[in-house]
Design a protein around this motif. Structure first.
Motif, PDB file in Angstrom:
ATOM      1  N   PRO A  78       0.831  -1.205   0.000  1.00 53.57           N
ATOM      2  CA  PRO A  78       0.000   0.000   0.000  1.00 53.57           C
ATOM      3  C   PRO A  78       0.867   1.258   0.000  1.00 53.57           C
ATOM      4  O   PRO A  78       1.977   1.271   0.548  1.00 53.57           O
ATOM      5  CB  PRO A  78      -0.802  -0.109   1.295  1.00 53.57           C
ATOM      6  N   CYS A  79       0.365   2.295  -0.620  1.00 46.34           N
ATOM      7  CA  CYS A  79       1.069   3.571  -0.648  1.00 46.34           C
ATOM      8  C   CYS A  79       1.031   4.210   0.736  1.00 46.34           C
ATOM      9  O   CYS A  79       0.052   4.085   1.467  1.00 46.34           O
ATOM     10  CB  CYS A  79       0.401   4.521  -1.636  1.00 46.34           C
ATOM     11  N   ARG A  80       2.146   4.881   1.079  1.00 49.23           N
ATOM     12  CA  ARG A  80       2.248   5.624   2.323  1.00 49.23           C
ATOM     13  C   ARG A  80       2.766   7.022   2.011  1.00 49.23           C
ATOM     14  O   ARG A  80       3.443   7.238   0.995  1.00 49.23           O
ATOM     15  CB  ARG A  80       3.229   4.949   3.287  1.00 49.23           C
ATOM     16  N   GLU A  81       2.483   7.939   2.891  1.00 45.51           N
ATOM     17  CA  GLU A  81       2.971   9.310   2.736  1.00 45.51           C
ATOM     18  C   GLU A  81       4.491   9.305   2.704  1.00 45.51           C
ATOM     19  O   GLU A  81       5.145   8.612   3.486  1.00 45.51           O
ATOM     20  CB  GLU A  81       2.460  10.177   3.905  1.00 45.51           C
ATOM     21  N   ASP A  82       5.064  10.057   1.764  1.00 44.20           N
ATOM     22  CA  ASP A  82       6.513  10.228   1.595  1.00 44.20           C
ATOM     23  C   ASP A  82       7.254   8.953   1.220  1.00 44.20           C
ATOM     24  O   ASP A  82       8.471   8.861   1.399  1.00 44.20           O
ATOM     25  CB  ASP A  82       7.148  10.840   2.858  1.00 44.20           C
ATOM     26  N   GLN A  83       6.570   7.969   0.693  1.00 45.47           N
ATOM     27  CA  GLN A  83       7.196   6.721   0.256  1.00 45.47           C
ATOM     28  C   GLN A  83       8.029   6.988  -0.998  1.00 45.47           C
ATOM     29  O   GLN A  83       7.652   7.789  -1.845  1.00 45.47           O
ATOM     30  CB  GLN A  83       6.078   5.718  -0.059  1.00 45.47           C
ATOM     31  N   GLU A  84       9.176   6.320  -1.101  1.00 39.52           N
ATOM     32  CA  GLU A  84      10.049   6.464  -2.276  1.00 39.52           C
ATOM     33  C   GLU A  84      10.039   5.149  -3.045  1.00 39.52           C
ATOM     34  O   GLU A  84      10.394   4.104  -2.489  1.00 39.52           O
ATOM     35  CB  GLU A  84      11.479   6.801  -1.851  1.00 39.52           C
TER      36      GLU A  84
END
Length: 89
Positions: A78-84
């Motif tokens: 899942p996408c997370r805030e500030d993920q690279e």
């Protein structure tokens, strides 16, 4: 009275190959990649573009480096805030 925030209205911003992408919370990284101009996640040994195929972690076509960890399956992450996210393509 304030209405509770649902996952559908909460958005997160991550970076895919240096490009900021904002998606609804709960979106898979593979789906976020599909929302960009390119759905290519890597190249095969011949240099041909490859992308997510099965969407359930069986085919291993959606591998990428996520937050410095190589070979992570984007379809299961899942996408997370500030993920690279860095793809090989």
């Amino acid at each position: 009275m304030r209405e509770p925030t649902s996952k559908a209205t909460t958005r997160v911003t991550l970076r895919i190959n240096g490009r900021a992408v904002t998606v609804p919370a709960g979106t898979s990284v593979a789906a976020a990649l599909a929302m960009t101009d390119s759905f290519v996640s890597r190249a095969d040994l011949s240099g041909r573009p490859r992308g997510p195929l099965c969407g359930m972690g069986v085919c291993f076509e959606c591998r990428a480096t996520i937050d410095g960890v190589p070979e992570v399956l984007m379809c299961l992450t899942p996408c997370r805030e500030d993920q690279e996210v860095v793809t090989d393509a």
